[in-house]
Scaffold this motif. Structure first.
Motif, short mmCIF file in Angstrom:
data_model
loop_
_atom_site.label_atom_id
_atom_site.label_comp_id
_atom_site.label_asym_id
_atom_site.label_seq_id
_atom_site.Cartn_x
_atom_site.Cartn_y
_atom_site.Cartn_z
N TRP A 162 2.86 10.70 5.99
CA TRP A 162 2.82 10.13 4.64
C TRP A 162 1.55 10.61 3.96
O TRP A 162 0.49 10.67 4.57
CB TRP A 162 2.82 8.60 4.73
CG TRP A 162 2.80 7.92 3.40
CD1 TRP A 162 3.86 7.68 2.59
CD2 TRP A 162 1.65 7.39 2.74
NE1 TRP A 162 3.46 7.02 1.46
CE2 TRP A 162 2.09 6.83 1.52
CE3 TRP A 162 0.30 7.33 3.03
CZ2 TRP A 162 1.23 6.23 0.61
CZ3 TRP A 162 -0.56 6.71 2.13
CH2 TRP A 162 -0.09 6.17 0.93
N LYS A 163 1.66 10.98 2.70
CA LYS A 163 0.49 11.42 1.97
C LYS A 163 0.24 10.46 0.82
O LYS A 163 1.16 10.08 0.12
CB LYS A 163 0.71 12.82 1.40
CG LYS A 163 0.71 13.90 2.47
CD LYS A 163 0.96 15.25 1.83
CE LYS A 163 1.14 16.31 2.88
NZ LYS A 163 1.62 17.56 2.32
N ASN A 178 -2.49 8.51 7.53
CA ASN A 178 -1.45 9.12 6.70
C ASN A 178 -0.08 9.00 7.34
O ASN A 178 0.66 9.98 7.48
CB ASN A 178 -1.77 10.60 6.43
CG ASN A 178 -2.94 10.76 5.51
OD1 ASN A 178 -3.15 9.93 4.61
ND2 ASN A 178 -3.73 11.79 5.74
N VAL A 179 0.22 7.79 7.77
CA VAL A 179 1.50 7.55 8.43
C VAL A 179 2.17 6.34 7.79
O VAL A 179 1.52 5.34 7.47
CB VAL A 179 1.28 7.28 9.95
CG1 VAL A 179 2.53 6.70 10.58
CG2 VAL A 179 0.89 8.58 10.66
N MET A 180 3.46 6.48 7.58
CA MET A 180 4.24 5.34 7.08
C MET A 180 5.18 4.90 8.20
O MET A 180 5.92 5.72 8.75
CB MET A 180 5.06 5.77 5.85
CG MET A 180 6.05 4.75 5.37
SD MET A 180 5.27 3.41 4.46
CE MET A 180 5.24 4.10 2.82
N GLU A 181 5.11 3.63 8.55
CA GLU A 181 5.96 3.10 9.62
C GLU A 181 7.06 2.22 9.04
O GLU A 181 6.81 1.40 8.16
CB GLU A 181 5.12 2.28 10.60
CG GLU A 181 4.26 3.12 11.51
CD GLU A 181 3.48 2.26 12.50
OE1 GLU A 181 2.84 2.85 13.38
OE2 GLU A 181 3.51 1.01 12.39
N PHE A 182 8.26 2.44 9.59
CA PHE A 182 9.40 1.57 9.26
C PHE A 182 9.80 0.89 10.57
O PHE A 182 10.18 1.58 11.53
CB PHE A 182 10.60 2.38 8.75
CG PHE A 182 10.33 3.07 7.43
CD1 PHE A 182 9.73 4.32 7.40
CD2 PHE A 182 10.70 2.48 6.23
CE1 PHE A 182 9.48 4.96 6.19
CE2 PHE A 182 10.46 3.12 5.03
CZ PHE A 182 9.84 4.36 5.00
N SER A 183 9.69 -0.44 10.61
CA SER A 183 10.01 -1.14 11.85
C SER A 183 11.20 -2.07 11.64
O SER A 183 11.26 -2.80 10.64
CB SER A 183 8.82 -1.98 12.33
OG SER A 183 7.74 -1.14 12.61
N VAL A 184 12.13 -1.99 12.59
CA VAL A 184 13.27 -2.93 12.58
C VAL A 184 13.05 -3.88 13.75
O VAL A 184 13.00 -3.45 14.90
CB VAL A 184 14.60 -2.16 12.71
CG1 VAL A 184 15.75 -3.14 12.83
CG2 VAL A 184 14.79 -1.24 11.52
N VAL A 185 12.87 -5.15 13.40
CA VAL A 185 12.52 -6.15 14.42
C VAL A 185 13.66 -7.15 14.53
O VAL A 185 14.12 -7.67 13.51
CB VAL A 185 11.23 -6.89 14.03
CG1 VAL A 185 10.76 -7.78 15.17
CG2 VAL A 185 10.14 -5.91 13.64
N ASP A 186 14.13 -7.35 15.75
CA ASP A 186 15.23 -8.34 15.91
C ASP A 186 14.87 -9.34 16.99
O ASP A 186 13.92 -9.17 17.74
CB ASP A 186 16.55 -7.61 16.23
CG ASP A 186 16.52 -6.91 17.57
OD1 ASP A 186 16.16 -7.55 18.58
OD2 ASP A 186 16.85 -5.70 17.62
N SER A 187 15.68 -10.41 17.01
CA SER A 187 15.49 -11.42 18.05
C SER A 187 16.67 -11.33 19.02
O SER A 187 17.19 -12.32 19.47
CB SER A 187 15.40 -12.82 17.42
OG SER A 187 16.62 -13.09 16.73
N ASN A 236 0.81 -1.23 0.00
CA ASN A 236 0.00 0.00 0.00
C ASN A 236 0.84 1.27 0.00
O ASN A 236 0.33 2.35 -0.26
CB ASN A 236 -0.92 0.03 1.22
CG ASN A 236 -2.02 -1.00 1.11
OD1 ASN A 236 -2.53 -1.22 0.02
ND2 ASN A 236 -2.34 -1.63 2.20
N GLY A 237 2.10 1.13 0.37
CA GLY A 237 2.96 2.32 0.43
C GLY A 237 4.23 2.09 -0.32
O GLY A 237 5.29 1.90 0.29
N PRO A 238 4.19 2.09 -1.65
CA PRO A 238 5.39 1.77 -2.42
C PRO A 238 6.42 2.90 -2.45
O PRO A 238 7.59 2.66 -2.68
CB PRO A 238 4.85 1.52 -3.84
CG PRO A 238 3.58 2.32 -3.90
CD PRO A 238 3.01 2.33 -2.52
N VAL A 239 5.96 4.12 -2.25
CA VAL A 239 6.90 5.26 -2.28
C VAL A 239 6.75 6.08 -1.00
O VAL A 239 5.72 6.02 -0.31
CB VAL A 239 6.66 6.19 -3.50
CG1 VAL A 239 7.01 5.49 -4.77
CG2 VAL A 239 5.24 6.71 -3.49
#
Lengths: 186, 684
Positions: B533-534, B458-467, B415-418
């Motif tokens: 994000w728009k 209207n928000v884009m989230e970038f999540s870094v998930v680790d173990s 849904n959020g390619p750019v």
């Protein structure tokens, strides 16, 4: 109403309850008179207003206030205001009561604007008398009871005062039976 | 006229005239009223009148009463004084004949109830028609009224004195001005402030005699208004004083009325503001001084800020240049450029290189934090592919992840390619988070970068998930503070600047975003960066940039020459790119020869820095490819060669490069070389 009545209410409150209470009563009644003059005529509403405010400020009933005022009027105010003249109205309580109608007639002559009440005496006996009180002003019979009680105290004569007829119950005037001596021993 | 023709018996007569008495021709008392007999013991029936009474006459001695006198003055009001008491009778004489009798009718002369009492009389002793009682009652009430009036006067006097005392002792000048403008009253404070006594002032013209010339016109208007009924009008007035001191007073003027409501004067109540005015002037001067000082301080601050900026800039250059040499030489040593190394030497050189990289990160992070703090960080917003940004970021940590055998994965929300953001700073954020994830995850663990587009918010989230090792709840609060590594043991075990998360937070906030973290000790962590994000950004998903799948532009200045750096080494891209941007060049990147060729054709850079050793297509092939395009003939190409590969430089020149530089590159020299080829000077 006779200014002395209002002065008397002021004295009654000030002497027994304090000057601050009197100021509170005046404020509550919305009266801005600095000091009452004895022989001036004031609107009746002012006196009624003072009595009404006094009942609220002092926490007493209207009849309690009026009775206390009647006694105070005779023993303190009239005694102070008329002094020897008051006592000259009679050597004894019965003489005084007998002279009371004439006393008010003379007051009415001297102060035509004051509209004083009218008193009449009947059923004169050695130990009792009937006093008739005529006034266009409503609700003041308790004052008369207090005054009669005050007169008895002024002449140091133990007496019983009983209202036997009530204007506010339909009679044309109020009536009081004043008993002393043997009539109260029976 | 026959008269009333009434015959009264003695009792009726006595009731009408209780104080009467009757005298015969010999002047003997032959009868008297009972009341008179009771109160006047001197009267005895049959005794001579002269024994009981004497005649009271004005301006004469007491006169003996005789028959002739009475007959002569029978129309007079007689006043008889008792010989045995204070009783005085006012009497009228009636003379009856045959036998001749003298009847005296009247009543006691009493002036007040006290005398009545002294004579042992009561009101009832008087005849009803007798006005004496009325007069007594009138006298009494009048006396009471007088007493009341005196009391009232006393009370008014008391009030007046209290008021006067109040006015006099009030710490305010209070004065009254009459209709003619003359001073009528002047309180003690006015005396004290002006030095003029009340006696000096009363009767004098207030405005002319006591108001300073500059205030006179205003005061006249103030008084006129007040005398016309205007209340509480205020004015600052300069008053004259006896010793010519400055006296500034704020006056409030109101009208004074008489009993009929007519204005009789103006009352001025003032407040001495002389000290206040002086203080105000002092304050104004101080404010002016401070403003001047502040201006100087601001100027100094600006100068210091400029110095700081210069310092930061210089530090950037001066620290990075030798560091680049250290890193380059370390790399060369490792590659055996200067001969073979023993294992021990290799280990030491690796340590030098690692420390150098660490120092470089530290310098970069510090400079960025300083820039953000000074508000100097400028964002370059552009729209780019989310996947590109994520892939590019993951490549930075790929080597270390591989060493630790970590499973690396990327999950992109379709849904959020750019994303529209400062791509360079977004990548910086993601690289920081990914580096931490890789660093704090044990061998064999996993690190995932995932994006999530919240269309409704209207928000884009970038999540870094680790173990990884996870973070204790009590440590989460200070996680984003600078120089924080939660466990000192960790800081020894895992190298880091301690600035990474602080920088992540500031960079995210700078772009209107937030950073949040969820973590459990021993389970792992999830760091999420949420950026505005728009949806409209999707409209520009396919642009020229999109064709350059792996080329990213980080432009510091739109107007600077555009340089393409083609290098597969991320550290080199970062180091050289930052340095060039710091010198007002725009920079785009390519990570192999093929990317470089494609990017040149689409972006038409001013100059290309081409590394020789690159995957997919090496630098020499790329140069040849570009030189085959006549439209690019004027574009300078500088080759970057390794000293380990002898002859690379010459081959590059043969392939079409304009010049070559050997690694490690001297950055200052690089910039100078670029400027020479572009014929541009340093920025002003």
């Amino acid at each position: 109403m006779h200014g002395m009545i209002n002065k008397s209410i002021e004295d009654l409150v000030t002497i027994n309850f304090g000057a601050d209470k009197w100021e509170a009563i005046k404020a509550k009644a919305g009266i801005k008179v600095e000091a009452f003059v004895s022989n001036e005529s004031y609107p009746d509403e002012m006196t009624y207003g003072l009595v009404g405010a006094a009942t609220e400020v002092l926490g007493l009933s209207v009849s309690q206030v009026l009775f206390a005022f009647g006694e105070f009027w005779v023993l303190h105010t009239a005694n102070k205001g008329y002094g020897d003249l008051l006592k000259s109205a009679g050597r004894t309580m019965p003489e005084f009561l007998d002279y009371l109608p004439l006393f008010h007639t003379r007051v009415a002559l001297i102060f035509p604007n004051l509209k004083p009440p009218r008193f009449e005496c009947s059923d004169r006996h050695p130990d009792r008398i009937t006093m008739h009180y005529f006034s266009p002003r409503p609700g003041l019979s308790a004052v008369v009871s207090g005054m009669l009680s005050g007169v008895a105290k002024l002449y140091e004569t133990p007496a019983e005062i009983t209202q036997t007829q009530f204007k506010d119950k339909g009679a044309d005037h109020d009536e009081f039976l004043v008993c002393w001596g043997d009539s109260i021993k029976k | 006229m026959t008269g009333p023709q009434t015959k009264l018996d003695r009792e009726q007569f006595a009731e009408l005239f209780p104080f009467h008495f009757v005298v015969d021709r010999e002047m003997r008392i032959i009868d008297a009223g009972d009341v008179l007999l009771r109160i006047c013991p001197g009267i005895t029936i049959g005794s001579p009148l002269a024994n009981a009474f004497s005649l009271f006459l004005l301006a004469s001695p007491t006169l003996h009463i005789d028959r002739e006198y009475l007959i002569k003055h029978k129309s007079t009001l007689f006043v008889f004084k008792s010989s045995s008491s204070d009783l005085m009778l006012r009497l009228q004489l009636v003379i009856l004949g045959d036998p001749e009798r003298y009847i005296f009718l009247g009543s006691p002369w009493v002036r007040n109830p006290t005398e009545l009492k002294a004579l042992h009389l009561v009101l009832k002793d008087f005849a009803l028609h007798d006005s004496t009682v009325d007069l007594l009652q009138l006298v009494q009430t009048t006396s009471t009224s007088l007493h009341d009036a005196k009391q009232l006067a006393l009370r008014l006097e008391l009030n007046r004195n209290e008021l006067k005392e109040l006015v006099d002792t009030a710490n305010a000048p209070i004065l009254t001005i009459d209709l003619l403008g003359k001073v009528r009253d002047w309180n003690q404070t006015t005396e004290r402030l002006t030095g003029f006594s009340k006696a000096d002032a009363v009767g004098k013209q207030f405005v002319e005699d006591f108001v300073n010339e500059e205030s006179q016109q205003g005061v006249r208007k103030l008084l006129d208004g007040s005398l016309e009924g205007v209340k509480n009008a205020r004015l600052e007035v300069m008053l004259n004083t006896r010793d010519d001191r400055k006296l500034l007073v704020i006056f409030s003027a109101s009208p004074r009325h008489d009993a009929l409501g007519k204005v009789t004067a103006a009352i001025l109540v003032g407040h001495d503001i002389t000290e206040l005015d002086e203080y105000r002037t002092t304050l104004e001067n101080r404010v002016a001084d401070r403003t001047s000082e502040l201006s100087l301080a601001n100027a100094e601050l600006s100068r210091v800020m400029r110095s700081k900026d210069d310092f930061l800039s210089a530090m950037s250059h001066e620290l990075r240049t030798p560091l680049n040499a250290i890193l380059g030489l370390s790399e060369s040593l490792c590659e055996g450029v200067y001969g073979g190394l023993t294992d021990r030497q290799s280990k030491s050189i690796n340590t030098i290189a690692e420390s150098g990289h660490h120092l470089l990160s530290l310098i970069n992070d510090l400079l960025d934090i300083a820039k953000i703090g000074a508000g100097k960080m400028e964002l370059e917003q552009s729209t780019d592919s989310v996947e590109d940004v994520c892939q590019s970021s993951m490549r930075f940590v790929a080597e270390l992840a591989s060493k630790k055998k970590l499973r690396m994965s990327l999950v992109i929300d379709p849904n959020g390619p750019v994303v529209h953001a400062d791509q360079r700073r977004l990548k910086q954020i993601l690289v920081n988070l990914l580096s931490n994830a890789v660093k704090f995850t044990f061998e064999g663990g996993s690190v995932t970068l995932e994006t999530k587009c919240h269309l409704e918010r209207n928000v884009m989230e970038f999540s870094v998930v680790d173990s990884g090792i996870g973070i204790a709840p009590q440590d989460l609060e200070r996680l984003f503070s600078p120089f924080t590594q939660l466990d000192s043991k960790l800081s020894r075990q895992y190298a880091g600047t301690g600035l990474g998360l602080s920088l992540v937070l500031r960079l995210a906030e700078l772009q209107g975003g937030t950073v949040s973290v969820k973590s459990e000790v021993g389970v792992g962590s999830r760091f999420t960066v949420a950026l505005p994000w728009k949806s409209s950004t999707s409209d520009i998903a396919t642009n020229d940039h999109a064709q350059d799948q792996h080329a990213t532009e980080f432009s510091a200045h739109e107007s600077g020459p555009l340089i393409l750096i083609a290098d597969d080494n991320e550290s080199n891209l970062l180091t050289v790119g930052d340095y060039l941007r710091a010198h007002d060049f725009r920079v785009i990147e390519a990570r192999n020869g093929l990317e470089a060729v494609k990017t040149v054709r689409t972006r038409k850079p001013s100059l290309v820095l081409m590394d020789v050793q690159m995957p997919i297509m090496d630098g020499i092939d790329a140069i040849e490819n570009l030189r085959g395009d006549m439209s690019l003939a004027a574009m300078p190409i500088l080759a970057l060669t390794s000293r380990a590969m002898v002859g690379d430089g010459e081959r590059c020149i043969q392939a079409g490069a304009n010049d070559y530089l050997s690694k490690p590159v001297n950055l200052k020299q690089l910039v100078q070389t670029i400027r020479n080829h572009l014929n541009v000077g340093p920025p002003k």
